[in-house]
Design a protein around this motif. Sequence first.
Motif, mmCIF file in Angstrom:
data_model
loop_
_atom_site.group_PDB
_atom_site.id
_atom_site.type_symbol
_atom_site.label_atom_id
_atom_site.label_comp_id
_atom_site.label_asym_id
_atom_site.label_seq_id
_atom_site.Cartn_x
_atom_site.Cartn_y
_atom_site.Cartn_z
ATOM 1 N N ILE A 1 -15.658 4.847 104.946
ATOM 2 C CA ILE A 1 -16.836 5.060 104.091
ATOM 3 C C ILE A 1 -17.566 3.730 103.926
ATOM 4 N N GLN A 2 -18.886 3.809 103.896
ATOM 5 C CA GLN A 2 -19.687 2.577 103.864
ATOM 6 C C GLN A 2 -19.578 1.924 102.495
ATOM 7 N N GLY A 3 -19.720 0.624 102.428
ATOM 8 C CA GLY A 3 -19.567 -0.068 101.148
ATOM 9 C C GLY A 3 -18.114 -0.476 101.008
ATOM 10 N N ASP A 4 -17.734 -0.865 99.799
ATOM 11 C CA ASP A 4 -16.397 -1.414 99.612
ATOM 12 C C ASP A 4 -15.642 -0.622 98.546
ATOM 13 N N PRO A 5 -15.056 0.532 98.967
ATOM 14 C CA PRO A 5 -14.411 1.370 97.952
ATOM 15 C C PRO A 5 -13.278 0.649 97.219
ATOM 16 N N ASP A 6 -12.742 -0.411 97.839
ATOM 17 C CA ASP A 6 -11.643 -1.088 97.125
ATOM 18 C C ASP A 6 -12.171 -2.156 96.171
ATOM 19 N N GLY A 7 -13.490 -2.426 96.304
ATOM 20 C CA GLY A 7 -14.027 -3.485 95.436
ATOM 21 C C GLY A 7 -14.231 -2.966 94.017
ATOM 22 N N ALA A 8 -14.452 -3.899 93.109
ATOM 23 C CA ALA A 8 -14.686 -3.478 91.712
ATOM 24 C C ALA A 8 -16.044 -2.778 91.687
ATOM 25 N N PRO A 9 -16.108 -1.556 91.138
ATOM 26 C CA PRO A 9 -17.398 -0.846 91.155
ATOM 27 C C PRO A 9 -18.451 -1.594 90.353
ATOM 28 N N ILE A 10 -19.664 -1.590 90.916
ATOM 29 C CA ILE A 10 -20.792 -2.205 90.205
ATOM 30 C C ILE A 10 -21.593 -1.050 89.615
ATOM 31 N N GLY A 11 -21.661 -0.990 88.281
ATOM 32 C CA GLY A 11 -22.357 0.146 87.673
ATOM 33 C C GLY A 11 -23.622 -0.334 86.994
ATOM 34 N N PRO A 12 -24.270 0.594 86.243
ATOM 35 C CA PRO A 12 -25.442 0.171 85.467
ATOM 36 C C PRO A 12 -24.999 -0.990 84.560
ATOM 37 N N VAL A 13 -25.833 -2.003 84.403
ATOM 38 C CA VAL A 13 -25.325 -3.259 83.828
ATOM 39 C C VAL A 13 -25.756 -3.504 82.395
ATOM 40 N N GLY A 14 -26.823 -2.825 81.949
ATOM 41 C CA GLY A 14 -27.243 -3.039 80.557
ATOM 42 C C GLY A 14 -27.931 -4.385 80.366
ATOM 43 N N ARG A 15 -28.127 -4.701 79.114
ATOM 44 C CA ARG A 15 -28.927 -5.883 78.775
ATOM 45 C C ARG A 15 -28.290 -7.153 79.355
ATOM 46 N N GLY A 16 -29.107 -7.966 80.002
ATOM 47 C CA GLY A 16 -28.622 -9.273 80.419
ATOM 48 C C GLY A 16 -27.694 -9.210 81.622
ATOM 49 N N GLY A 17 -27.366 -7.970 82.060
ATOM 50 C CA GLY A 17 -26.489 -7.903 83.235
ATOM 51 C C GLY A 17 -27.323 -8.104 84.484
ATOM 52 N N HIS A 18 -26.641 -8.065 85.634
ATOM 53 C CA HIS A 18 -27.429 -8.130 86.871
ATOM 54 C C HIS A 18 -26.704 -7.300 87.922
ATOM 55 N N TYR A 19 -27.466 -6.777 88.828
ATOM 56 C CA TYR A 19 -26.888 -5.940 89.881
ATOM 57 C C TYR A 19 -26.372 -6.852 90.986
ATOM 58 N N GLY A 20 -25.250 -6.445 91.580
ATOM 59 C CA GLY A 20 -24.695 -7.290 92.645
ATOM 60 C C GLY A 20 -25.561 -7.238 93.897
ATOM 61 N N ALA A 21 -25.056 -7.811 94.966
ATOM 62 C CA ALA A 21 -25.801 -7.841 96.243
ATOM 63 C C ALA A 21 -25.934 -6.423 96.781
ATOM 64 N N MET A 22 -27.135 -6.110 97.285
ATOM 65 C CA MET A 22 -27.339 -4.778 97.864
ATOM 66 C C MET A 22 -26.526 -4.651 99.143
ATOM 67 N N PHE A 23 -26.069 -3.421 99.430
ATOM 68 C CA PHE A 23 -25.545 -3.202 100.791
ATOM 69 C C PHE A 23 -26.253 -1.989 101.339
ATOM 70 N N THR A 24 -26.402 -1.954 102.645
ATOM 71 C CA THR A 24 -27.137 -0.849 103.272
ATOM 72 C C THR A 24 -26.175 0.174 103.849
ATOM 73 N N GLY A 25 -26.351 1.396 103.418
ATOM 74 C CA GLY A 25 -25.594 2.509 103.999
ATOM 75 C C GLY A 25 -26.492 3.159 105.041
ATOM 76 N N VAL A 26 -26.096 3.081 106.288
ATOM 77 C CA VAL A 26 -26.943 3.604 107.364
ATOM 78 C C VAL A 26 -26.523 5.030 107.680
#
Length: 729
Positions: free
Chosen positions: A556-581
């Motif tokens: 599966i594309q992306g990193d299923p074993d990595g820590a999930p990056i979810g909605p971040v709320g105030r002051g948070g930031h989204y991690g690096a984008m990855f492309t699912g082709v």
Amino acid sequence: MVFVVALAFADAAGAQDWPWSDSSLPPVQRAQMALDQMTEQEKLSLVYGVIAAPWGGKPKPSGSIGSAGYVAGVPRLGIPALQETDAELGVSNPGDVRPGDTATAMPSDLALASTWDPEIARLQGQSVAIEARAKGFNVLLGGAANLIRDPRGGRNFEYFSEDPLLTGAMAGSMIEGVQSRHIISTIKHFALNAQETDRVVLNARIDPAATRESDLLAFEIAIERGRPGAVMCAYNQLNGSYCCENDWLLNQVLKTDWRYPFFVMSDWGAVHSTVRSAMAGLDQESGEQLDTQNFFEGPMARAIAEGELPEARLDDMARRILTSIFAHGLADKASASEPVDFAGADRTALAIAREGTVLLKNQGLLPLSADTRKIVVIGAHANLGAPSGGGSSQVMPRGGIAAKEQLGKNRAMIFDPGSPLEAIRLQFPRARVDYDDGSVAPRAAKAAADSDAVILFVDQWMTETADAPNLSLPGEQDRLVEAVTQANPRTAVVLETGGPVLMPWLAQTAAVLAAWYPGQKGGEAIAEILSGAANPSGRLPVTFPISEGQLPHPKIQGDPDGAPIGPVGRGGHYGAMFTGVYDEGAAVGYKWFVERAEPPLFPFGFGLSYTRFALSNLAVDVSGRTVTASATVRNLGDRTGAATPQFYVSGPKSANIRLRLVGWDRVELKPGEDRQVIVSIDSRLFARFDEDARKWRIQPGVYRLTAGFDSQQQELAASFELQSASLPP
Ligand code: GLC
């Protein structure tokens, strides 16, 4: 696609007789009348919502019931607040924000789709909506129409199928059922939210025309059939632009091509801009605490004041929301809530579980004889209940949860009540029925060896925000199945999973049932099928592969074993984008297997019965642009059963249409009875989408229609000719 806004029929004036309370007026006219009276601040109060729970040290918003979402209304003008609840599988109660509040836990959407019965989907929507209204909710965040593109997808249990027609029909009917109770249903997640891991930093890359022929066609059919009062745009990017600020997706496809008249809300924490998203077609920011800032209140007022955003766009946003409120009766007195018929809800939940269970294998074991003396039931807390999926759709079931298996920090598998073991004991009163929890394989194997028959339950927990790393049964369950079936091949394995799984032990077990997450009446349904009180009739809405190597993406594309990056709320930031082709394009599920000539383990549409059916007299009638197919299905066996004859089409080389489901019917037949089934075929299913011209194009030539009982077993074939044609989007 022509869209006539449904009129909300209700008796005359609302609570107070504002001119727009007159429910005999067209909703869009009522909306304009109310809008004309609104201040800018009142318009802004409609276009953003909050999580209706204590947050950041503040209590839940006053006036809110407590749920996923709350949008203030305009009391001065009789515009109700939007009390929004997740309810795909029953009314959720996130974080027990309404202490102790429970609801009927329905089977998963995979089970519902396995019925291939849109009528029962309508009943499910209606039943859940009645419970939601009784709790005071008027917006249901449900009607998920994403295709099951990857069998490891974490939310597949909340989705219906790999096929756009089956998905659109089932989701559309569920939405229709919800809205019949004067509650807005929200079709979601628009679009290509095909995997969960790091969904907020996923850029889904796919050919636009292929998107129209697959994921978007599912939404288009569901919107035509269900007329959802809201659309929820998804977290991910689509071809480089976030769905909630994607002009092609929202303004061009949804609002122009499909002429959608209601509103687009964001997913929770899926907004990244003010002007860009508003101008791209987003009408409402949801759960704004999960965004890095509020985008649609203060910043929108400033953008309008500074001339960056035309006031007319804010008017259009508010007007769309108001049109939906009026069209679905939210502001009309007549649509007060009705008493909940819990017995009826149970009947619906039981019918879905009964009809949605798929018999995949049966070598002379099922139904178990009533004289069976000794049965052992093993595994998956089957003595207590049945598993359910994690995330925002999680229901706190009536009667309380039966078991909770902690799987990690904030990750617990919840079991709905309704013990399969107790239900099996009721179905086999003359048998001794023991239970082993399956935690020690040799002990379970010994119990199996000492029994006449074995019912072995296995489970797989799936959840929002995380995909399955692979399709194997989690933990040591494969070894448990091997040990038990070695000890006693007279074993029926019951899969309680969130999607397809691999079965390395298949050859050595006598029977396999796919029960999915069967809800709180699931134990009863499974027991009825095991005893033959019910004849299984479910058909697979997804392909079961032999191996992950057969899939468009073996990993599966992306990193299923990595820590999930979810909605971040105030002051948070989204991690690096990855492309699912998604270079498989529209070749999702069985279409991919056919294109690659890969044999699946169990094909799309497959399911066994305790009786046998035959199909004959296939006929195709072409009059003008209308193509109708018919065939006769007959029950050859000695007991009543339901068959689901399916019709597929393939096209001439010029069309490059390998195989598409174009229709089906589900018919219950007595022994010896036969019935003609007739389906009229949506012309878009013969067409390819021309994105440049934004039209469907039918290539001229000879098309082949086949009929059978699954996507592989096509017993009958007929050819017919089509002329070249173009259809509007
Ligand atoms: C979630 C989900 C969406 C749900 C919403 C509110 O993150 O993606 O399906 O309706 O938030 O809970």
